[in-house]
Write an enzyme that holds these catalytic residues in place. Structure first.
Site, PDB file in Angstrom:
ATOM      1  N   ARG A 232       1.252  -5.118  -5.609  1.00  0.00           N
ATOM      2  CA  ARG A 232       1.453  -6.374  -4.749  1.00  0.00           C
ATOM      3  C   ARG A 232       1.747  -7.349  -5.488  1.00  0.00           C
ATOM      4  O   ARG A 232       0.612  -7.969  -6.426  1.00  0.00           O
ATOM      5  CB  ARG A 232       0.477  -6.671  -3.571  1.00  0.00           C
ATOM      6  CG  ARG A 232       0.093  -5.733  -2.621  1.00  0.00           C
ATOM      7  CD  ARG A 232      -1.348  -5.557  -1.304  1.00  0.00           C
ATOM      8  NE  ARG A 232      -1.341  -5.091  -0.996  1.00  0.00           N
ATOM      9  CZ  ARG A 232      -2.276  -3.051  -0.326  1.00  0.00           C
ATOM     10  NH1 ARG A 232      -2.634  -3.789  -1.487  1.00  0.00           N
ATOM     11  NH2 ARG A 232      -1.616  -3.142   0.135  1.00  0.00           N
TER      12      ARG A 232
ATOM     13  N   ASP B 120       4.901  -5.097   5.984  1.00  0.00           N
ATOM     14  CA  ASP B 120       6.158  -6.260   6.858  1.00  0.00           C
ATOM     15  C   ASP B 120       6.674  -7.535   5.235  1.00  0.00           C
ATOM     16  O   ASP B 120       6.702  -8.282   5.503  1.00  0.00           O
ATOM     17  CB  ASP B 120       5.491  -6.837   7.664  1.00  0.00           C
ATOM     18  CG  ASP B 120       4.055  -6.917   7.950  1.00  0.00           C
ATOM     19  OD1 ASP B 120       3.326  -5.788   7.683  1.00  0.00           O
ATOM     20  OD2 ASP B 120       3.714  -6.696   9.000  1.00  0.00           O
TER      21      ASP B 120
ATOM     22  N   ASP C 131       2.819   0.017  11.841  1.00  0.00           N
ATOM     23  CA  ASP C 131       1.696  -1.410  12.906  1.00  0.00           C
ATOM     24  C   ASP C 131       2.853  -1.901  12.536  1.00  0.00           C
ATOM     25  O   ASP C 131       3.793  -3.436  13.453  1.00  0.00           O
ATOM     26  CB  ASP C 131       0.582  -1.828  12.374  1.00  0.00           C
ATOM     27  CG  ASP C 131       0.928  -2.992  10.953  1.00  0.00           C
ATOM     28  OD1 ASP C 131       1.914  -1.597  10.225  1.00  0.00           O
ATOM     29  OD2 ASP C 131       0.580  -3.847  10.538  1.00  0.00           O
TER      30      ASP C 131
ATOM     31  N   ARG D 174      -6.463  -2.135   8.195  1.00  0.00           N
ATOM     32  CA  ARG D 174      -6.960  -3.699   8.899  1.00  0.00           C
ATOM     33  C   ARG D 174      -6.229  -4.814  10.297  1.00  0.00           C
ATOM     34  O   ARG D 174      -7.308  -5.325  10.571  1.00  0.00           O
ATOM     35  CB  ARG D 174      -6.672  -4.435   8.060  1.00  0.00           C
ATOM     36  CG  ARG D 174      -7.068  -5.682   6.944  1.00  0.00           C
ATOM     37  CD  ARG D 174      -6.668  -5.848   5.954  1.00  0.00           C
ATOM     38  NE  ARG D 174      -5.487  -5.653   5.292  1.00  0.00           N
ATOM     39  CZ  ARG D 174      -4.810  -5.656   4.147  1.00  0.00           C
ATOM     40  NH1 ARG D 174      -5.587  -5.311   2.989  1.00  0.00           N
ATOM     41  NH2 ARG D 174      -3.752  -5.038   3.496  1.00  0.00           N
TER      42      ARG D 174
ATOM     43  N   GLY E 218       0.723  -1.239  -0.271  1.00  0.00           N
ATOM     44  CA  GLY E 218       0.086  -0.259  -0.293  1.00  0.00           C
ATOM     45  C   GLY E 218       1.122   0.616  -0.133  1.00  0.00           C
ATOM     46  O   GLY E 218       2.033   1.467   0.516  1.00  0.00           O
TER      47      GLY E 218
ATOM     48  N   ASP F  88       0.243   2.588   8.676  1.00  0.00           N
ATOM     49  CA  ASP F  88      -0.047   1.665   9.863  1.00  0.00           C
ATOM     50  C   ASP F  88       0.354   1.872  10.736  1.00  0.00           C
ATOM     51  O   ASP F  88      -0.414   1.858  12.054  1.00  0.00           O
ATOM     52  CB  ASP F  88      -0.948   0.142   9.499  1.00  0.00           C
ATOM     53  CG  ASP F  88      -1.719   0.076   8.857  1.00  0.00           C
ATOM     54  OD1 ASP F  88      -2.935   1.176   7.917  1.00  0.00           O
ATOM     55  OD2 ASP F  88      -2.361  -0.843   8.055  1.00  0.00           O
TER      56      ASP F  88
ATOM     57  N   THR G  85       4.200   3.080   4.773  1.00  0.00           N
ATOM     58  CA  THR G  85       2.690   2.550   5.411  1.00  0.00           C
ATOM     59  C   THR G  85       1.786   3.348   6.278  1.00  0.00           C
ATOM     60  O   THR G  85       2.502   4.246   7.883  1.00  0.00           O
ATOM     61  CB  THR G  85       2.676   0.969   6.319  1.00  0.00           C
ATOM     62  OG1 THR G  85       1.851   0.753   6.797  1.00  0.00           O
ATOM     63  CG2 THR G  85       3.136   0.531   7.322  1.00  0.00           C
TER      64      THR G  85
HETATM   65  O1  F6P Z   1      -1.526  -1.149   4.852  1.00  0.00           O
HETATM   66  C1  F6P Z   1      -1.995  -0.429   5.092  1.00  0.00           C
HETATM   67  C2  F6P Z   1      -4.019  -0.092   4.368  1.00  0.00           C
HETATM   68  O2  F6P Z   1      -4.107   1.332   4.652  1.00  0.00           O
HETATM   69  C3  F6P Z   1      -4.752  -1.009   5.421  1.00  0.00           C
HETATM   70  O3  F6P Z   1      -5.115  -0.216   6.673  1.00  0.00           O
HETATM   71  C4  F6P Z   1      -5.731  -0.574   4.590  1.00  0.00           C
HETATM   72  O4  F6P Z   1      -6.945  -2.538   4.827  1.00  0.00           O
HETATM   73  C5  F6P Z   1      -5.285  -1.301   3.486  1.00  0.00           C
HETATM   74  O5  F6P Z   1      -4.062  -0.916   3.338  1.00  0.00           O
HETATM   75  C6  F6P Z   1      -6.247  -0.841   2.434  1.00  0.00           C
HETATM   76  O6  F6P Z   1      -5.000  -1.205   0.927  1.00  0.00           O
HETATM   77  P1  F6P Z   1      -5.341  -1.403  -0.252  1.00  0.00           P
HETATM   78  O7  F6P Z   1      -6.570  -0.626  -0.378  1.00  0.00           O
HETATM   79  O8  F6P Z   1      -4.105  -1.395  -0.782  1.00  0.00           O
HETATM   80  O9  F6P Z   1      -6.293  -2.823  -0.128  1.00  0.00           O
END
Ligand code: F6P
Length: 328
Positions: free
Chosen positions: A76, A107, A134, A176, A15, A132, A130
């Site tokens: 990804r 990660d 985390d 998430r 992301g 997040d 990221t």
């Molecule tokens: O990993 C970051 C994040 O923002 C998460 O909190 C979220 O669930 C996810 O990416 C959504 O990513 P995408 O829209 O790329 O699937």
């Protein structure tokens, strides 16, 4: 400093997060400073597999420090999960004479990088990017501060309409697997309740808390719900449940969604990305490999990727306690 490394590849994967461009800029310019060549690969590992890259110079990263997203694009890669994909990536890197990789991502990106490094002996250094926040081995990830500010700005606006109509708003924020965005933006925006994946308070406690705030004279309220929270199935069901059981409240839902991933990075994220990007190159030159650069108490650190991909950062329990006190 070891001079075995003459050419570094840089990429962004997973992301996207605001500040990734500042990190790319820092890597590219540090390479130039130390007389190294730098190749920028597009769409993360997929770009390595497809030989989609460009030689980067200090001028090729001009005017990007202030831009959200990533000029190298992100993906990804499913192909990189396969042995054949990684073999192709290795052959392409060998042909391009890339000696090491700087991986800007989360990660998942680092786990893939570590497997690759162990299979093909290409040193990798991770830079945590990221929203997040985390990732173990760093107090802050690139993009987190910007996302927090985006959420707080949005919730401030929601508060205006919530209080004008005496409504109870459920605001879903990203996260998430982790509640960092929810907890910190919730405290920053003065939320009534904060629901996070790390702690299921249960529907009864939520109802009780909302009843209490009604009794205490509050006419409108905001509940911040992390995407991965388990109190309800999702934010809509949660709002419906509360609406049914507390008819005195009119409930509304706002999902802030991908707005949180975009926008110009804050100064904090730009400085963090600049520091981590430069240090990633310097660690490689020092002979370090398979580590992630991070920041702890304002000092740049190196942590083995192996150690950071085994779990997530712990939530700040003290901040949870503070948020309970403040919602009285
Ligand atoms: O990993 C970051 C994040 O923002 C998460 O909190 C979220 O669930 C996810 O990416 C959504 O990513 P995408 O829209 O790329 O699937």
């Amino acid at each position: 400093m070891s001079r075995d490394i003459k050419k570094i590849g840089v990429m962004t994967s997973g992301g996207d997060a605001p500040g990734m461009n500042a990190a790319i800029r820092a890597v590219v310019r540090a390479c130039a400073y130390y007389d190294l060549k730098c190749l920028g690969f597009y769409r993360g590992y997929q770009g390595i597999i497809e030989n989609d890259f460009e030689e980067m110079s200090p001028r090729s990263v001009k005017n990007i420090i202030n831009k959200g997203g990533t000029v190298l694009k992100s993906a990804r890669s499913q192909d990189f999960r396969t042995k054949e994909g990684r073999q192709q990536a290795y052959e392409n890197l060998k042909e391009a004479e890339v000696d090491a990789l700087v991986l800007i991502g989360g990660d998942g990106t680092f786990t893939g990088g570590l497997i690759f490094s162990q299979e093909y002996d290409i040193p990798v250094v991770g830079v945590p990017g990221t929203i997040d926040n985390d990732i173990r081995g760093t107090q802050f990830t690139i993009g987190y501060d910007t996302a927090l500010n985006t959420v707080v700005e949005a919730v401030d606006k929601i508060r205006d309409t919530a209080s004008s109509h005496n409504r109870l708003f459920f605001v879903e924020v990203m996260g998430r697997d982790a509640g960092f965005i929810a907890l910190n933006s919730g405290v920053g925006a003065g939320a009534e309740e904060i629901l996070i994946p790390e702690e299921n308070i249960g529907l009864d406690t939520l109802l009780e808390s909302l009843k209490r705030s009604k009794r205490s004279g509050k006419s409108s309220s905001i509940v911040i719900v992390a995407e991965g929270d388990k109190t309800g199935k999702n934010v809509f069901e949660l709002a419906e449940y509360v609406g049914k059981n507390l008819p005195e409240y009119e409930t509304k839902v706002t999902v802030i969604g991908h707005l949180q991933r975009g926008g110009s990075p804050t100064c904090f994220d730009r400085v963090l990305a600049s520091r981590l990007g430069v240090k990633a190159v310097e660690f490689l030159l020092d002979g370090k490999r398979d580590i992630m650069v991070g920041i702890e108490n304002n000092i740049i650190t190196a942590t083995d990727i192996d150690a950071i991909t085994k779990g997530h950062n712990d939530i700040n329990r003290e901040l949870l306690r503070i948020s309970d006190i403040l919602s009285i």
